[in-house]
Scaffold this motif. Structure first.
Motif, mmCIF file in Angstrom:
data_model
loop_
_atom_site.group_PDB
_atom_site.id
_atom_site.type_symbol
_atom_site.label_atom_id
_atom_site.label_comp_id
_atom_site.label_asym_id
_atom_site.label_seq_id
_atom_site.Cartn_x
_atom_site.Cartn_y
_atom_site.Cartn_z
ATOM 1 N N MET A 135 0.827 -1.208 0.000
ATOM 2 C CA MET A 135 0.000 0.000 0.000
ATOM 3 C C MET A 135 0.863 1.260 0.000
ATOM 4 S SD MET A 135 -2.803 -1.355 2.789
ATOM 5 C CE MET A 135 -3.861 0.079 2.762
ATOM 6 N N ALA A 136 1.923 1.252 0.801
ATOM 7 C CA ALA A 136 2.816 2.409 0.864
ATOM 8 C C ALA A 136 3.507 2.636 -0.479
ATOM 9 C CB ALA A 136 3.848 2.223 1.975
ATOM 10 N N LEU A 137 3.965 1.556 -1.107
ATOM 11 C CA LEU A 137 4.625 1.689 -2.408
ATOM 12 C C LEU A 137 3.657 2.150 -3.490
ATOM 13 C CD1 LEU A 137 7.123 -1.319 -2.645
ATOM 14 C CD2 LEU A 137 7.620 1.087 -2.193
ATOM 15 N N LYS A 138 2.391 1.779 -3.371
ATOM 16 C CA LYS A 138 1.392 2.252 -4.332
ATOM 17 C C LYS A 138 1.234 3.767 -4.231
ATOM 18 C CE LYS A 138 -3.378 1.494 -5.837
ATOM 19 N NZ LYS A 138 -4.646 0.732 -5.585
ATOM 20 N N THR A 139 1.199 4.283 -3.005
ATOM 21 C CA THR A 139 1.118 5.741 -2.797
ATOM 22 C C THR A 139 2.374 6.425 -3.319
ATOM 23 O OG1 THR A 139 -0.295 5.468 -0.855
ATOM 24 C CG2 THR A 139 0.911 7.537 -1.042
ATOM 25 N N TRP A 140 3.533 5.865 -3.002
ATOM 26 C CA TRP A 140 4.802 6.420 -3.478
ATOM 27 C C TRP A 140 4.862 6.418 -5.007
ATOM 28 C CZ3 TRP A 140 8.611 3.341 -5.955
ATOM 29 C CH2 TRP A 140 9.820 3.995 -6.221
ATOM 30 N N SER A 141 4.424 5.336 -5.632
ATOM 31 C CA SER A 141 4.457 5.233 -7.096
ATOM 32 C C SER A 141 3.582 6.303 -7.747
ATOM 33 C CB SER A 141 3.999 3.842 -7.543
ATOM 34 O OG SER A 141 4.873 2.841 -7.080
ATOM 35 N N LYS A 142 2.394 6.528 -7.189
ATOM 36 C CA LYS A 142 1.513 7.565 -7.730
ATOM 37 C C LYS A 142 2.181 8.930 -7.646
ATOM 38 C CE LYS A 142 -2.987 5.395 -6.865
ATOM 39 N NZ LYS A 142 -4.262 5.486 -6.090
ATOM 40 N N ILE A 202 7.499 -7.704 -3.702
ATOM 41 C CA ILE A 202 6.575 -6.563 -3.790
ATOM 42 C C ILE A 202 7.293 -5.341 -4.356
ATOM 43 C CG2 ILE A 202 5.235 -4.924 -2.410
ATOM 44 C CD1 ILE A 202 4.557 -7.302 -0.552
ATOM 45 N N LEU A 203 8.514 -5.109 -3.892
ATOM 46 C CA LEU A 203 9.302 -3.990 -4.409
ATOM 47 C C LEU A 203 9.574 -4.155 -5.902
ATOM 48 C CD1 LEU A 203 11.032 -1.455 -4.217
ATOM 49 C CD2 LEU A 203 12.915 -2.887 -3.362
ATOM 50 N N GLU A 204 10.021 -5.324 -6.300
ATOM 51 C CA GLU A 204 10.331 -5.565 -7.708
ATOM 52 C C GLU A 204 9.095 -5.389 -8.582
ATOM 53 O OE1 GLU A 204 11.965 -9.458 -7.533
ATOM 54 O OE2 GLU A 204 13.954 -8.787 -6.872
ATOM 55 N N SER A 205 7.948 -5.852 -8.109
ATOM 56 C CA SER A 205 6.700 -5.696 -8.856
ATOM 57 C C SER A 205 6.314 -4.230 -9.003
ATOM 58 C CB SER A 205 5.576 -6.475 -8.156
ATOM 59 O OG SER A 205 4.344 -6.279 -8.807
ATOM 60 N N SER A 206 6.487 -3.451 -7.939
ATOM 61 C CA SER A 206 6.159 -2.018 -7.980
ATOM 62 C C SER A 206 7.038 -1.284 -8.979
ATOM 63 C CB SER A 206 6.309 -1.397 -6.588
ATOM 64 O OG SER A 206 5.398 -1.959 -5.671
ATOM 65 N N LEU A 207 8.330 -1.588 -8.982
ATOM 66 C CA LEU A 207 9.243 -0.930 -9.915
ATOM 67 C C LEU A 207 8.949 -1.356 -11.353
ATOM 68 C CD1 LEU A 207 12.646 -1.026 -7.990
ATOM 69 C CD2 LEU A 207 10.805 0.670 -7.899
ATOM 70 N N SER A 208 8.552 -2.604 -11.545
ATOM 71 C CA SER A 208 8.187 -3.080 -12.876
ATOM 72 C C SER A 208 6.939 -2.365 -13.397
ATOM 73 C CB SER A 208 7.955 -4.594 -12.838
ATOM 74 O OG SER A 208 7.578 -5.089 -14.103
ATOM 75 N N ASN A 212 11.284 4.989 -15.088
ATOM 76 C CA ASN A 212 12.297 3.986 -14.780
ATOM 77 C C ASN A 212 12.970 4.318 -13.453
ATOM 78 O OD1 ASN A 212 14.057 1.825 -14.985
ATOM 79 N ND2 ASN A 212 15.546 2.968 -16.201
ATOM 80 N N VAL A 213 12.697 3.500 -12.446
ATOM 81 C CA VAL A 213 13.375 3.611 -11.157
ATOM 82 C C VAL A 213 14.300 2.400 -11.066
ATOM 83 C CG1 VAL A 213 13.144 3.772 -8.656
ATOM 84 C CG2 VAL A 213 11.365 4.727 -10.140
ATOM 85 N N LYS A 214 15.591 2.628 -11.148
ATOM 86 C CA LYS A 214 16.550 1.533 -11.168
ATOM 87 C C LYS A 214 16.804 1.023 -9.760
ATOM 88 C CE LYS A 214 19.752 -1.329 -12.364
ATOM 89 N NZ LYS A 214 19.424 -2.591 -13.074
ATOM 90 N N MET A 215 16.643 -0.282 -9.561
ATOM 91 C CA MET A 215 16.966 -0.850 -8.260
ATOM 92 C C MET A 215 18.445 -1.214 -8.203
ATOM 93 S SD MET A 215 15.169 -3.818 -5.948
ATOM 94 C CE MET A 215 15.735 -5.305 -6.742
ATOM 95 N N ILE A 216 19.129 -0.704 -7.203
ATOM 96 C CA ILE A 216 20.518 -1.066 -6.952
ATOM 97 C C ILE A 216 20.466 -2.293 -6.042
ATOM 98 C CG2 ILE A 216 22.759 -0.253 -6.116
ATOM 99 C CD1 ILE A 216 21.678 1.239 -8.570
ATOM 100 N N ASN A 217 20.613 -3.455 -6.648
ATOM 101 C CA ASN A 217 20.283 -4.712 -5.986
ATOM 102 C C ASN A 217 21.431 -5.208 -5.101
ATOM 103 O OD1 ASN A 217 19.060 -7.045 -5.212
ATOM 104 N ND2 ASN A 217 19.119 -8.022 -7.218
ATOM 105 N N ILE A 218 21.533 -4.606 -3.933
ATOM 106 C CA ILE A 218 22.647 -4.903 -3.027
ATOM 107 C C ILE A 218 22.316 -6.011 -2.035
ATOM 108 C CG2 ILE A 218 23.657 -2.606 -3.197
ATOM 109 C CD1 ILE A 218 22.208 -1.887 -0.591
ATOM 110 N N THR A 219 21.169 -6.656 -2.192
ATOM 111 C CA THR A 219 20.736 -7.650 -1.217
ATOM 112 C C THR A 219 21.743 -8.787 -1.084
ATOM 113 O OG1 THR A 219 18.420 -7.112 -1.672
ATOM 114 C CG2 THR A 219 18.881 -9.213 -0.566
ATOM 115 N N GLN A 220 22.125 -9.397 -2.191
ATOM 116 C CA GLN A 220 23.028 -10.550 -2.125
ATOM 117 C C GLN A 220 24.377 -10.178 -1.536
ATOM 118 O OE1 GLN A 220 23.739 -12.764 -5.791
ATOM 119 N NE2 GLN A 220 25.771 -13.363 -5.063
ATOM 120 N N LEU A 221 24.930 -9.060 -1.936
ATOM 121 C CA LEU A 221 26.284 -8.733 -1.471
ATOM 122 C C LEU A 221 26.299 -8.377 0.014
ATOM 123 C CD1 LEU A 221 26.950 -5.369 -1.239
ATOM 124 C CD2 LEU A 221 26.612 -5.574 -3.687
#
Length: 442
Positions: free
Chosen positions: A290-297, A357-363, A371-380
């Protein structure tokens, strides 16, 4: 019958010789095409320097970071960020290159919460690991080159204390390369905006405290340690009006969504924590969506993609339970001095559902032209159990004697020592803010 038969043979002979002639002409044309094409490839390869990925502990430091590539090629090569996955790799110990990028006592703007050496940490090996992508290298950090490109621009970090961790890192990485007047303006009593300004270069590197992006009971910059998370899922403008004039915005919001539930405040005009509130308790993933939906709008309505570059930092791992990587029960990241090397444990410390959820929102945003680029630092970050402050940080209140006897129970295993891992995040981020045309594929 015989006449017709001989005529048929004659026709077949003519067709046979015609086919041979056409095949000969086709061969000449093909040979000429490959000869011309080979000459063009030679021209291109003579102008593009290819740097293979290194497998030793030494980095090639002879080539500085170049942001503007003025070479004219007949075929423009892709940028490094288009041609390589910078987020798939491993940590390599490297005490012979340029890490750490700065020293704690040489950065006057460093937040004391994260200066682990100053607060008693004895080992320093955690500062000397570099991230090595599997198939390429990213350019070595060059502070002076970055500063030149940032002239007249506002770089803004928006989010929680992990993003502030990264903001502190960026200031320390760049401040020694900025001549002239510099100052750090802490947030005023009624503001959650922090700003580092370089007056002579008209550079602003800012941080805005909005741990859940939308309005929440954690918005107070100092009094935000509520054990329950309360948000207005559709309210963002109070925060977002401070963001609109930035040239680059780096968002994050992950740490505050790790509790199982979030309380939605549904009374439009009521104060956070006030009486007679209408609330609903929902699970954290639903509230995050819900928060990401508001942010996306808000992003779609208020951001001009041709003026502002947008990034979202991937969620970072916490190492609060040593059993996650095969350690002892009741132990944490305290005392760890080496990264994880066992890939079986590289899925710890994050919530896969929240990430999806984050990846879906950015897609969805990308499908709408933003285009909001995700800097995918999770694995590292999942491997770096060794790089947290644990007990070596500035404290809001001193540890009690009983707490000191149980360091595992009081260790900070969510934030990161500086210099350290967030410096790598910023190196990767800068590779996307200022992509180069120099290919570094293996």
């Amino acid at each position: 019958m015989g006449k017709h038969y001989s005529m048929g043979l004659w026709d077949m002979k003519i067709m046979y010789y015609c086919c041979l002639f056409m095949f000969f002409l086709g061969g000449l044309a093909t040979l000429r095409f490959y000869r011309n094409n080979n000459q063009e490839l030679v021209v291109i390869s003579s102008k593009v320097k290819v740097t293979p990925a290194t497998t030793t502990t030494n980095i090639n430091t002879s080539r500085p970071l170049v942001f503007d590539d003025q070479r004219t090629l007949k075929i423009a090569p892709p940028s490094l960020t288009d041609s390589c996955d910078l987020f798939s790799g491993s940590w390599v110990y490297d005490n012979k290159s340029h890490y750490p990028l700065y020293k704690e006592n040489e950065c006057p703007y460093l937040n004391g919460d994260l200066a682990c050496q100053i607060h008693g940490r004895k080992d320093s090996k955690y500062q000397q690991w570099r991230w090595q992508p599997h198939d390429c290298d990213f350019p070595r950090f060059d502070g002076k080159a970055v500063v030149q490109r940032l002239k007249g621009k506002r770089l803004l970090f928006v989010g929680d204390s992990i993003n502030r961790n990264q903001w502190d890192s960026m200031i320390c990485m760049l401040q020694s390369s900025i001549p002239g007047k510099k100052e750090l303006n802490a947030a005023s009593l009624n503001s959650t905006l922090y700003s580092f300004k370089a007056t002579d270069y008209n550079i602003s590197i800012d941080f805005y405290w909005a741990p859940m992006l939308v309005e929440s009971n954690g918005d107070d910059r100092s009094n935000h340690r509520a054990h329950l998370r309360v948000i207005r899922s559709k309210a963002i403008e109070k925060h977002a009006r401070h963001w609109v004039d930035a040239d680059v915005i780096i968002f994050n919001s992950c740490l505050w969504w790790r509790l199982p539930t979030v309380t939605l405040l549904k009374s439009a005009g009521s104060l956070m924590g006030g009486p007679n509130q209408v609330v609903e308790v929902v699970d954290s993933p639903r509230a995050y969506k819900m928060a990401l939906k508001t942010w996306s709008k808000w992003v779609i309505t208020n951001i001009n993609p041709s003026k502002t570059k947008l990034f979202y930092m991937g969620h970072t791992a916490a190492h609060a339970w040593a059993t996650d990587w095969g350690g002892k029960k009741h132990e944490t990241c305290y005392g760890e001095t080496e990264p994880l090397t066992d890939y079986r444990f590289w899925k710890l410390g994050t919530d896969p559902q929240i990430l999806r959820i984050l990846e879906s929102s950015l897609s969805n945003l990308k499908a709408k032209g933003v285009n909001v680029k995700m800097i995918n630092i999770t694995q590292l970050t999942q491997a770096r159990r060794d790089a947290h402050p644990t007990i070596y940080r500035k404290l809001w209140r001193p540890f009690t004697e009983d707490q000191k006897k149980k360091p595992h129970s009081i260790s900070d295993c969510a934030h990161w020592c500086l210099p350290g891992v967030p410096d790598i995040w910023n190196e990767l981020l800068l590779a996307y803010i200022f992509p180069t045309t120099a290919i570094a594929r293996q």
